[in-house]
Enzyme design. Structure first.
Site: not given
Ligand code: S3P
Length: 435
Positions: A345, A318
């Site tokens: 995303k 992120d």
């Molecule tokens: C998150 C995991 C991430 C991140 C998202 C929040 C979470 O996504 O990009 O903003 O809270 O588990 P991914 O695990 O799918 O990459």
């Protein structure tokens, strides 16, 4: 469409800044709190459009949540099997974390049909990565051409599985583990690279047995979950924007207290350190729900280029947009590889970051599943950034404006509310001393 925000060049960022509560932990405090037996007190909850979607979703599922204001909630947990399907669909709005985690949670309920839907951007996000392993556990789950809306028909018996993640995703890992809470045996998820472990920590704090070692995470189904209090750390992904702004703007020095520095979240700090950043961590501790936090002091520094490889991506996924901005004004060429996940995303961030930074004078190209960035160590020219509904692109545009010659107009800043409604006020207060 809201009024465009003209962010003018600013002088140093100074003083103590308070960021909102961590979004990932805030979602989980409600979702896991709802599955506990009895009340769970939440403090430091990060109020944002995304976490409000989770608050409304758990209420729609029959859970009472008292909102005392100032980030204090009481979640009256209904136990592992107490969620009731609402009339109509559950609207996750823009929240991918809610969409993925809730799929696992409703799949393990004893009965009911649950439809999960969201906004236009959510409807483009891949769901088979969650649906396929849940089906392998025995769940009945349908996607719409691989994306939301998703329909889960609960009540089928679930089996513990061993699942190898194809992409490093904490959301997918969490969905599988949460479904595993009511499986007939242990559930194991094997990760290609470590991702954020908030689900594991909260489940452990609530009394479940979760083993993590060597990239394998195993959950043993508990009889019940119970948790008195969850303190939500400050969000490092929100802090990333003032951290980079303070690093870039001469004479800046800021303090941030109680920031979450858990596994899978601190890649930004490692990268900035490699680039020459000056960030000190002190007062490290664990919250009562087992989350590592620290206070941070950030001072201005001259940056030089770095290289970011596939193994690092999950730990800063992120933060890549704001890292790309730092690389545009660092000395030398920065290469980012293995960041294909950015394409799925809130926007296609490989493209939207490139376009945003091009628009303000940065030299960045998309190369395969990453970027090649030619850094020029001076303020950006400035210009216009269209966030395309993506909160992190809007905040990237604002930081670019602070460190520009001519200022940056963020065409629609409303997206910022998705994760960090206080961002604008915070940046304005921190830069009150004009250049
Ligand atoms: C998150 C995991 C991430 C991140 C998202 C929040 C979470 O996504 O990009 O903003 O809270 O588990 P991914 O695990 O799918 O990459």
């Amino acid at each position: 469409m809201s009024t465009p925000w003209l962010v003018e060049p600013a002088g140093p960022l100074v003083g103590e800044l308070a960021v909102n509560g961590d979004k990932s932990v805030s979602h989980r405090s409600l979702l896991i709190g709802a599955l506990c037996d009895g009340p769970v007190e939440v403090v430091g909850w990060g109020d944002s459009a995304d976490t409000r979607a989770t608050l409304e979703a758990v209420r729609a599922l029959g859970v009472t949540v008292d909102d005392h204001g100032a980030g204090r909630l009481t979640v009256h947990g209904v136990g592992l099997t107490g969620l009731r399907p609402p009339v109509g669909s559950i609207d996750v709005r823009n929240a991918g974390t809610l969409m993925r985690l809730l799929s696992g949670i409703v799949a393990m309920q004893p009965s009911g049909v649950f439809t999960l839907d969201g906004d236009e951007s959510i409807r483009r996000r891949p769901m088979e990565r969650v649906a396929a392993p849940l089906r392998a556990m025995g769940a009945e789950i349908e996607t719409t051409a691989g994306c939301p809306p998703v329909v889960v028909t609960a009540g089928t018996p679930l089996h513990g599985i061993e699942h190898v993640l194809e992409v490093a995703s904490a959301q997918v890992k969490s969905a599988i583990l949460l479904a595993g809470l009511r499986a007939d045996g242990p559930t194991t998820v094997i990760e290609p690279t470590a991702t954020r472990d908030h689900t594991e920590r909260l489940l452990r704090a609530a009394g479940a047995t979760v083993h993590s070692a060597g990239g394998r995470v195993t959950l043993v189904p508990p009889a019940r979950l119970q948790l008195a209090r969850i303190e939500v750390p400050g969000d490092i992904s929100s802090a990333a924007f003032p951290i980079v702004a303070a690093t870039l703007i001469p004479q800046s020095r800021i303090f941030l207290r109680g920031i979450g520095i858990g596994a899978g979240r601190t890649g930004l700090l490692d990268v900035l350190e490699r680039m020459g950043g000056r960030i000190a961590l002190f007062n490290r501790r664990l919250t009562d729900a087992g989350e590592p936090v620290a206070d941070l002091e950030v001072a201005h520094a001259e940056l030089s280029a770095t290289s970011i490889g596939p193994d690092e991506i999950a730990g800063l996924v992120d933060e890549l947009p704001i890292i790309a901005l730092a690389a545009c004004v660092a000395r030398g060429r920065t290469r980012v590889r293995g960041a294909g996940e950015l394409r799925v995303k809130e926007s296609d961030r490989l493209e939207s970051v490139r376009d945003a930074l091009h628009g303000v004078g940065g030299h960045i190209e998309v190369r395969g599943d990453g970027w090649l960035i030619r850094g020029v160590p001076s303020r950006l020219r400035g210009g216009t950034v269209d966030p395309r509904g993506d909160h992190r692109i809007a905040m990237l545009g604002a930081v670019a404006g602070l460190y520009s010659e001519q200022g940056v107009t963020v065409t629609d800043p409303t997206a910022i509310d998705v994760s960090f409604p206080g961002f604008r006020a915070l940046m304005q207060a921190a830069t009150a001393v004009r250049r």
